[in-house]
Scaffold this active site. Structure first.
Site, mmCIF file in Angstrom:
data_model
loop_
_atom_site.group_PDB
_atom_site.id
_atom_site.type_symbol
_atom_site.label_atom_id
_atom_site.label_comp_id
_atom_site.label_asym_id
_atom_site.label_seq_id
_atom_site.Cartn_x
_atom_site.Cartn_y
_atom_site.Cartn_z
ATOM 1 N N SER A 43 -23.167 -24.443 7.630
ATOM 2 C CA SER A 43 -21.926 -24.009 6.811
ATOM 3 C C SER A 43 -22.094 -22.381 6.511
ATOM 4 O O SER A 43 -23.021 -21.945 6.660
ATOM 5 C CB SER A 43 -21.824 -24.629 5.675
ATOM 6 N N ASP B 238 -19.945 -25.114 10.927
ATOM 7 C CA ASP B 238 -19.131 -26.103 10.324
ATOM 8 C C ASP B 238 -18.221 -25.334 9.455
ATOM 9 O O ASP B 238 -18.657 -24.178 8.718
ATOM 10 C CB ASP B 238 -20.070 -26.730 9.210
ATOM 11 N N HIS B 239 -17.042 -25.354 9.602
ATOM 12 C CA HIS B 239 -15.913 -24.961 8.734
ATOM 13 C C HIS B 239 -15.938 -23.353 8.823
ATOM 14 O O HIS B 239 -15.974 -22.704 7.768
ATOM 15 C CB HIS B 239 -16.133 -25.254 7.150
ATOM 16 N N ASP C 83 -11.727 -23.752 11.059
ATOM 17 C CA ASP C 83 -10.733 -24.448 10.244
ATOM 18 C C ASP C 83 -9.799 -23.695 9.557
ATOM 19 O O ASP C 83 -9.542 -22.910 8.729
ATOM 20 C CB ASP C 83 -11.609 -24.970 8.914
ATOM 21 N N GLY D 126 -17.992 -33.564 -1.128
ATOM 22 C CA GLY D 126 -18.785 -33.921 -2.322
ATOM 23 C C GLY D 126 -19.155 -35.242 -2.755
ATOM 24 O O GLY D 126 -19.155 -36.072 -2.120
#
Length: 309
Positions: free
Chosen positions: A50, A82-83, A104, A181
């Site tokens: 990330s 990721d993202h 994203d 989360g």
């Protein structure tokens, strides 16, 4: 074996009705625990990084650690961003040797999301890299991803078809009720399987991705809280729901929070039980074993990808 893309992995997963685990990595012990689990389970693997992980560990360290994992285990590993929030970070990761990136653009209006995603796809495909897009927004908080319940939206099946056709993405992250989360549901857990079914019907054979898919296992929440933590009421996605999603075209399931909980719970317990110990190798070694244990559990009992290589 060099790093691989997810194309062949996803094809086999779709046809076999199972999913590949995409595990977020932040340091050496997390990477070692994950890849040891994959080696023992003979499972294909996606290690994903990330923006927060890049900032914390610095890209070159993470890349070299993943390269060491490939050399050490010989299993097929995808290195995935990721993202990725913009073209520049996707380009940087592609240029740096990543074999897969996620752009994203889900925060953007539909047409802007298409334009941004298409730009990344064109750059990536010219260099043999695959691209994951996202349509729909997941609630919750994870690293720099912060989306309120009010801002969250489920993926529209008709838009999903148009998005894939116009962007050329290789996989699509969909929103069907999961969230980032440790607090994924305020009441009873719910995933919109009817919506997932419609998306799959619109995109037969196309690999879908589920973000925010940690199960937040109660045993680790309990250990955290018993040894000084304060995370009451944490609730994740039931594992039977994840197994069902894997049988309905979801070929990649992202797992991050479960790793954090396992690691933190183990370290908290170790400190409490060994107050005179200050050797990082001792408590990080215990944490590494906890990572390995939970990843093996996921691969064998949730994802169904054990024995697939």
């Amino acid at each position: 074996m060099p790093l691989v893309t997810s194309r062949e992995m996803f094809k086999k997963a779709y046809e076999g009705g199972y999913a590949i685990g995409a595990f977020n990595v932040n340091n050496m012990e997390i990477i070692q625990g994950i890849v040891e689990a994959a080696r023992e389970e003979k499972a294909p693997l996606i290690l994903q990084v990330s923006a927060g992980a890049r900032k914390y560990a610095r890209p070159i360290y993470l890349k070299k650690l993943v390269e060491a994992a490939v050399e050490d285990t010989g299993i097929p590993i995808v290195l995935h961003l990721d993202h990725g929030e913009d073209f520049e970070i996707c380009k940087a990761c592609i240029d740096d040797g990543f074999t897969s990136v996620m752009i994203d653009g889900s925060r953007l209006p539909f047409e802007e999301n298409i334009a941004l995603t298409r730009r990344v796809v064109e750059y990536a495909h010219e260099r043999g890299v695959v691209v994951e897009g996202e349509l729909g927004r997941l609630a919750g908080v994870e690293d720099n991803v912060k989306v309120s319940d009010r801002e969250a939206t489920f993926t529209d099946p008709d838009q999903a078809l148009e998005f894939v056709e116009r962007t050329g993405v290789d996989s699509l992250a969909v929103a069907i009720g999961t969230s980032h989360g440790a607090y994924k549901f305020k009441g009873e857990a719910y995933l919109d399987f009817e919506r997932l079914k419609k998306i799959t019907e619109k995109l037969p054979g196309f690999p879908l991705v589920l973000h925010g898919a940690s199960s937040v296992l109660p045993e680790y929440v309990e250990i955290c809280n018993r040894y000084g933590g304060n995370i009451p009421g944490a609730q994740g996605v039931p594992e039977d729901m994840l197994r069902k999603a894997a049988s309905m075209g979801v070929c990649k399931i992202n797992i991050d929070t479960d790793l954090r909980l396992a690691m933190t719970a183990t370290i908290r317990r170790y400190f409490s039980e060994n107050p005179s110990e200050f050797d990082p190798r001792k408590y990080l070694g215990e944490a590494r074993e906890a990572i390995k244990k939970i990843v093996r559990h996921k691969m064998r009992n949730v994802l169904g990808c054990s024995g697939k290589i």
